[in-house]
Design an enzyme around this catalytic site. Structure first.
Site, PDB file in Angstrom:
ATOM      1  N   HIS A 279      -4.857  -6.515   4.164  1.00 26.10           N
ATOM      2  CA  HIS A 279      -3.961  -5.359   4.163  1.00 26.10           C
ATOM      3  C   HIS A 279      -3.175  -5.294   5.466  1.00 26.10           C
ATOM      4  O   HIS A 279      -3.759  -5.240   6.552  1.00 26.10           O
ATOM      5  CB  HIS A 279      -4.770  -4.075   3.979  1.00 26.10           C
ATOM      6  CG  HIS A 279      -5.358  -3.936   2.606  1.00 26.10           C
ATOM      7  ND1 HIS A 279      -4.985  -2.941   1.720  1.00 26.10           N
ATOM      8  CD2 HIS A 279      -6.271  -4.689   1.933  1.00 26.10           C
ATOM      9  CE1 HIS A 279      -5.652  -3.081   0.590  1.00 26.10           C
ATOM     10  NE2 HIS A 279      -6.446  -4.135   0.696  1.00 26.10           N
TER      11      HIS A 279
ATOM     12  N   GLN B  16      -5.802  -0.757  -3.450  1.00 30.55           N
ATOM     13  CA  GLN B  16      -6.463  -1.880  -4.114  1.00 30.55           C
ATOM     14  C   GLN B  16      -7.450  -1.419  -5.172  1.00 30.55           C
ATOM     15  O   GLN B  16      -7.590  -2.060  -6.224  1.00 30.55           O
ATOM     16  CB  GLN B  16      -7.152  -2.768  -3.077  1.00 30.55           C
ATOM     17  CG  GLN B  16      -7.752  -4.040  -3.679  1.00 30.55           C
ATOM     18  CD  GLN B  16      -8.304  -4.975  -2.622  1.00 30.55           C
ATOM     19  OE1 GLN B  16      -7.799  -5.031  -1.504  1.00 30.55           O
ATOM     20  NE2 GLN B  16      -9.349  -5.711  -2.946  1.00 30.55           N
TER      21      GLN B  16
ATOM     22  N   CYS C  39       0.841  -1.194   0.000  1.00 29.20           N
ATOM     23  CA  CYS C  39       0.000   0.000   0.000  1.00 29.20           C
ATOM     24  C   CYS C  39       0.878   1.247   0.000  1.00 29.20           C
ATOM     25  O   CYS C  39       1.938   1.287   0.630  1.00 29.20           O
ATOM     26  CB  CYS C  39      -0.961   0.002   1.183  1.00 29.20           C
ATOM     27  SG  CYS C  39      -0.275   0.583   2.735  1.00 29.20           S
ATOM     28  N   GLU C  40       0.452   2.236  -0.734  1.00 29.31           N
ATOM     29  CA  GLU C  40       1.258   3.453  -0.875  1.00 29.31           C
ATOM     30  C   GLU C  40       1.205   4.344   0.355  1.00 29.31           C
ATOM     31  O   GLU C  40       1.982   5.289   0.452  1.00 29.31           O
ATOM     32  CB  GLU C  40       0.810   4.239  -2.101  1.00 29.31           C
ATOM     33  CG  GLU C  40      -0.607   4.764  -2.036  1.00 29.31           C
ATOM     34  CD  GLU C  40      -1.027   5.453  -3.331  1.00 29.31           C
ATOM     35  OE1 GLU C  40      -1.798   6.413  -3.247  1.00 29.31           O
ATOM     36  OE2 GLU C  40      -0.580   5.034  -4.414  1.00 29.31           O
ATOM     37  N   HIS C  41       0.321   4.046   1.294  1.00 27.87           N
ATOM     38  CA  HIS C  41       0.200   4.890   2.481  1.00 27.87           C
ATOM     39  C   HIS C  41       1.176   4.508   3.588  1.00 27.87           C
ATOM     40  O   HIS C  41       1.711   5.375   4.279  1.00 27.87           O
ATOM     41  CB  HIS C  41      -1.240   4.826   3.020  1.00 27.87           C
ATOM     42  CG  HIS C  41      -2.249   5.284   2.022  1.00 27.87           C
ATOM     43  ND1 HIS C  41      -3.459   4.646   1.830  1.00 27.87           N
ATOM     44  CD2 HIS C  41      -2.224   6.311   1.135  1.00 27.87           C
ATOM     45  CE1 HIS C  41      -4.140   5.265   0.875  1.00 27.87           C
ATOM     46  NE2 HIS C  41      -3.412   6.268   0.432  1.00 27.87           N
ATOM     47  N   HIS C  42       1.404   3.189   3.768  1.00 28.37           N
ATOM     48  CA  HIS C  42       2.294   2.735   4.840  1.00 28.37           C
ATOM     49  C   HIS C  42       3.360   1.756   4.342  1.00 28.37           C
ATOM     50  O   HIS C  42       4.155   1.269   5.137  1.00 28.37           O
ATOM     51  CB  HIS C  42       1.484   2.059   5.960  1.00 28.37           C
ATOM     52  CG  HIS C  42       0.446   2.956   6.554  1.00 28.37           C
ATOM     53  ND1 HIS C  42      -0.874   2.932   6.157  1.00 28.37           N
ATOM     54  CD2 HIS C  42       0.533   3.901   7.518  1.00 28.37           C
ATOM     55  CE1 HIS C  42      -1.557   3.827   6.844  1.00 28.37           C
ATOM     56  NE2 HIS C  42      -0.741   4.426   7.675  1.00 28.37           N
TER      57      HIS C  42
ATOM     58  N   CYS D 262      -1.560  -2.850   6.598  1.00 27.40           N
ATOM     59  CA  CYS D 262      -1.762  -1.581   7.307  1.00 27.40           C
ATOM     60  C   CYS D 262      -2.976  -1.636   8.224  1.00 27.40           C
ATOM     61  O   CYS D 262      -3.096  -0.843   9.160  1.00 27.40           O
ATOM     62  CB  CYS D 262      -1.887  -0.425   6.326  1.00 27.40           C
ATOM     63  SG  CYS D 262      -3.229  -0.591   5.144  1.00 27.40           S
TER      64      CYS D 262
END
Length: 206
Positions: A166, A138, A97-100, A168
């Site tokens: 996920h 996703q 995931c690009e956030h974490h 995260c």
């Protein structure tokens, strides 16, 4: 066994466009993150970690060096009039995931209704992996897979369903493991025709 060793060496080699200075900067960033986590990057067990993490990142995200659409460009038109659904179920994939930068682990179900050309079935899996090996969410991953098949093969319809857990969500924040997120992308008849959509979802096991 020697072939296996050669494959491992090839996967661990840095790409030719990565300079020594690039790699040193990446390694120092990892060292700083280790310090931030409360550890000593010079501890014996961690001395080689910055190098390993830098190499692992190039492997995790090698999809940036792939053109997923190119896998779909070689098609076959001699299919003896076949005009029913082509489906690959349970394609395993791992993304981040690009956030974490936490892992997204799941499986993809990809189907299309050919109009006048089909593609080798392994190419559908290659498309999934090429997009998955990038920093993702996703929802976008699902759309990219479906839209690339729609644009390149021009079928009567495309159906893509992704199911994934996920990291995260499992390992931080709400800390709720084993929750499965499901996303879909439907185009053509699978979007416009309820009967066709129900049929392809049933074939996928839903």
């Amino acid at each position: 066994m020697s072939g296996f060793k050669e494959m491992r060496v090839e996967m661990n080699e840095m790409p030719s466009d990565v300079t020594d200075q690039d790699k040193k900067r990446a390694e120092e960033a990892v060292r700083e993150l280790i310090r931030w986590a409360g550890e000593d990057p010079d501890r014996e067990g961690l001395r080689g970690t910055p190098d390993r993490v830098a190499r692992a990142f190039r492997e995790y995200f090698r999809g940036y060096n792939e053109d997923p659409v190119s896998y779909l460009e070689r098609t076959f038109e001699e299919v003896s009039g076949y005009d029913e659904v082509v489906l690959l179920r349970d394609i395993p994939f791992i993304s981040h995931c690009e956030h974490h930068l936490a892992p997204i682990i799941g499986k993809a179900h990809v189907a299309y209704l050919p109009k006048n050309k089909v593609v080798g079935i392994s190419k559908l899996a290659r498309v999934v992996h090429a997009y998955a090996r990038r920093m993702q969410v996703q929802e976008r991953l699902t759309a990219e897979i479906g839209d690339s098949i729609t644009k390149t093969l021009e079928p009567d319809g495309v159906a893509v369903v992704l199911e994934a857990t996920h990291g995260c969500m499992s390992c931080r924040g709400v800390e709720t493991p084993d929750v499965v997120m499901t996303t879909s992308r439907m185009t053509g008849v699978f979007r416009d025709d309820d009967k066709a959509r129900r049929e392809v979802l049933a074939l996928m096991g839903f």
